[in-house]
Design an enzyme around this catalytic site. Structure first.
Site, PDB file in Angstrom:
ATOM      1  N   ASP A   1      54.757  61.782  38.376  1.00  0.00           N
ATOM      2  CA  ASP A   1      55.627  61.444  37.245  1.00  0.00           C
ATOM      3  C   ASP A   1      55.580  59.914  37.134  1.00  0.00           C
ATOM      4  OD1 ASP A   1      58.017  61.442  35.503  1.00  0.00           O
ATOM      5  OD2 ASP A   1      59.019  60.679  37.301  1.00  0.00           O
TER       6      ASP A   1
ATOM      7  N   ASP B   1      58.221  57.482  35.024  1.00  0.00           N
ATOM      8  CA  ASP B   1      59.521  56.794  35.024  1.00  0.00           C
ATOM      9  C   ASP B   1      60.429  57.268  36.145  1.00  0.00           C
ATOM     10  OD1 ASP B   1      59.104  56.966  31.562  1.00  0.00           O
ATOM     11  OD2 ASP B   1      59.113  55.111  32.696  1.00  0.00           O
TER      12      ASP B   1
ATOM     13  N   GLU C   1      63.702  52.782  34.095  1.00  0.00           N
ATOM     14  CA  GLU C   1      64.652  53.204  33.062  1.00  0.00           C
ATOM     15  C   GLU C   1      65.585  52.087  32.601  1.00  0.00           C
ATOM     16  OE1 GLU C   1      64.451  55.631  31.165  1.00  0.00           O
ATOM     17  OE2 GLU C   1      63.269  57.131  32.227  1.00  0.00           O
TER      18      GLU C   1
ATOM     19  N   GLY D   1      62.334  62.384  26.673  1.00  0.00           N
ATOM     20  CA  GLY D   1      61.655  61.929  25.462  1.00  0.00           C
ATOM     21  C   GLY D   1      62.528  60.981  24.670  1.00  0.00           C
ATOM     22  N   GLY D   2      61.986  59.807  24.341  1.00  0.00           N
ATOM     23  CA  GLY D   2      62.787  58.807  23.641  1.00  0.00           C
ATOM     24  C   GLY D   2      63.238  59.251  22.260  1.00  0.00           C
TER      25      GLY D   2
ATOM     26  N   HIS E   1      61.596  54.667  17.203  1.00  0.00           N
ATOM     27  CA  HIS E   1      61.014  54.828  18.534  1.00  0.00           C
ATOM     28  C   HIS E   1      59.741  53.998  18.692  1.00  0.00           C
ATOM     29  CE1 HIS E   1      59.003  57.005  21.928  1.00  0.00           C
ATOM     30  NE2 HIS E   1      60.202  56.742  22.422  1.00  0.00           N
TER      31      HIS E   1
ATOM     32  N   THR F   1      53.704  62.894  32.547  1.00  0.00           N
ATOM     33  CA  THR F   1      54.907  62.150  32.174  1.00  0.00           C
ATOM     34  C   THR F   1      55.375  62.481  30.769  1.00  0.00           C
ATOM     35  OG1 THR F   1      55.840  59.939  31.832  1.00  0.00           O
ATOM     36  CG2 THR F   1      53.500  60.208  31.350  1.00  0.00           C
TER      37      THR F   1
ATOM     38  N   PRO G   1      51.364  54.451  25.501  1.00  0.00           N
ATOM     39  CA  PRO G   1      51.349  52.977  25.588  1.00  0.00           C
ATOM     40  C   PRO G   1      52.178  52.450  26.756  1.00  0.00           C
ATOM     41  CG  PRO G   1      51.702  53.656  23.324  1.00  0.00           C
ATOM     42  CD  PRO G   1      51.815  54.903  24.171  1.00  0.00           C
ATOM     43  N   ASN G   2      53.227  53.201  27.118  1.00  0.00           N
ATOM     44  CA  ASN G   2      54.084  52.756  28.231  1.00  0.00           C
ATOM     45  C   ASN G   2      53.362  52.926  29.564  1.00  0.00           C
ATOM     46  OD1 ASN G   2      55.946  52.364  26.235  1.00  0.00           O
ATOM     47  ND2 ASN G   2      57.170  54.183  26.720  1.00  0.00           N
TER      48      ASN G   2
HETATM   49  C1  XBP Z   1      61.105  59.821  31.452  1.00  0.00           C
HETATM   50  C2  XBP Z   1      61.489  60.104  30.053  1.00  0.00           C
HETATM   51  C3  XBP Z   1      60.995  59.190  28.968  1.00  0.00           C
HETATM   52  C4  XBP Z   1      61.498  57.769  29.212  1.00  0.00           C
HETATM   53  C5  XBP Z   1      61.431  56.949  27.943  1.00  0.00           C
HETATM   54  O1  XBP Z   1      59.740  60.171  31.529  1.00  0.00           O
HETATM   55  O2  XBP Z   1      62.178  61.087  29.801  1.00  0.00           O
HETATM   56  O3  XBP Z   1      61.521  59.690  27.748  1.00  0.00           O
HETATM   57  O4  XBP Z   1      62.882  57.837  29.592  1.00  0.00           O
HETATM   58  O5  XBP Z   1      60.103  56.922  27.462  1.00  0.00           O
HETATM   59  P1  XBP Z   1      59.107  60.682  32.961  1.00  0.00           P
HETATM   60  P2  XBP Z   1      59.814  57.277  25.923  1.00  0.00           P
HETATM   61  O6  XBP Z   1      58.621  62.088  32.690  1.00  0.00           O
HETATM   62  O7  XBP Z   1      57.989  59.708  33.236  1.00  0.00           O
HETATM   63  O8  XBP Z   1      60.203  60.614  34.023  1.00  0.00           O
HETATM   64  O9  XBP Z   1      60.823  56.508  25.090  1.00  0.00           O
HETATM   65  O10 XBP Z   1      58.395  56.822  25.682  1.00  0.00           O
HETATM   66  O11 XBP Z   1      59.991  58.768  25.843  1.00  0.00           O
HETATM   67 MG    MG Z   2      60.824  60.552  35.940  1.00  0.00          MG
END
Ligand code: XBP
Ligand code: MG
Length: 229
Positions: free
Chosen positions: A8, A10, A17, A50-51, A73, A113, A118-119
């Site tokens: 994963d 984030d 975060e 998801g943002g 977004h 993820t 881009p992130n």
């Molecule tokens: C965590 C998420 C993402 C991020 C924000 O992703 O839920 O939505 O918080 O990124 P992960 P975006 O699966 O890596 O823990 O705004 O690009 O969604």
């Molecule tokens: Mg995560």
């Protein structure tokens, strides 16, 4: 035989975060929206992965409408990548060493993820000084799947791209949503809770440890070595 680690992003690779939260709030200000997400707000809103989905959930909470969520977004993503490029964010303890071990032992590296591609590129540039495709052999991210975590889709996509069965892989996660997603894809899951997920329920995790600095590749490669914390 462990053939791949599926990370994963984030909260697992790095504590990102707070940077996301700042990018959201800075974008809201830029768009003259009187929205501000405190840490407490964000802890609640992070339950929605998801943002874009998170912004939509917030709008439902406050009864707002008439905002082009996709455009907002995109603005947030531009801010997030700029913040990441400004530097100062380190990988979590043990991440780089485990990845180096995996490369040395021929264990493949993948990403699954919810965050936007881009992130992932910005994090790899900042933390590995390399394009994401030079660091991870397989990347499954963001809108490539219709159903985000806790749905299994993004882990199924990573497994498909790896061409491996779940039993030969290990998922590494920080959140309950991620744990459920990976478990539904048939994967063992190693959980290292992050700042925003410390109080979540990780029932079902194969192992639960404070950070990846507490383990080694050989321990992860031997399911019998698993211990429930
Ligand atoms: C965590 C998420 C993402 C991020 C924000 O992703 O839920 O939505 O918080 O990124 P992960 P975006 O699966 O890596 O823990 O705004 O690009 O969604
Ligand atoms: Mg995560």
């Amino acid at each position: 035989m462990l053939e791949a680690l599926i990370f994963d992003v984030d909260g697992t690779l790095a504590e990102t975060e707070e940077l996301h939260r700042r990018a959201f709030n800075d974008s809201f200000a830029e768009w003259r929206l009187d929205w501000y997400w405190s840490r407490a707000d964000y802890t609640r809103l992070l339950k929605t992965t998801g943002g874009k989905e998170r912004i939509a959930a917030h709008m439902v909470e406050i009864g707002a409408s008439g905002v082009d969520i996709a455009a907002l977004h995109r603005a947030k993503t531009a801010r997030y990548t700029a913040l990441m490029e400004a530097g100062g964010l380190d990988l979590r303890p043990g991440v780089a060493a485990l990845m180096d071990d995996a490369r040395a032992q021929g264990v493949r590296l993948a990403i699954a993820t919810t965050t936007s591609r881009p992130n992932v590129e910005a994090l790899c540039a900042a933390c590995f000084d390399a394009p994401a495709s030079d660091v991870f052999e397989v990347i499954a991210a963001g809108d490539e799947v219709a159903a985000k975590k806790p749905a299994p889709d993004v882990y199924m996509l990573a497994l498909e791209r790896l061409g491996l069965p779940a039993r030969r892989c290990l998922a590494l996660e920080d959140s309950r949503n991620g744990l459920i997603s990976a478990m539904q894809a048939g994967l063992r899951v190693l959980v290292t809770p992050s700042a925003y997920t410390a109080s979540e329920d990780f029932t079902g995790a194969w192992r639960l440890i404070p950070s990846l600095a507490e383990t080694t590749l050989s321990a992860l490669a031997d399911p019998a070595a698993a211990i429930k914390e």
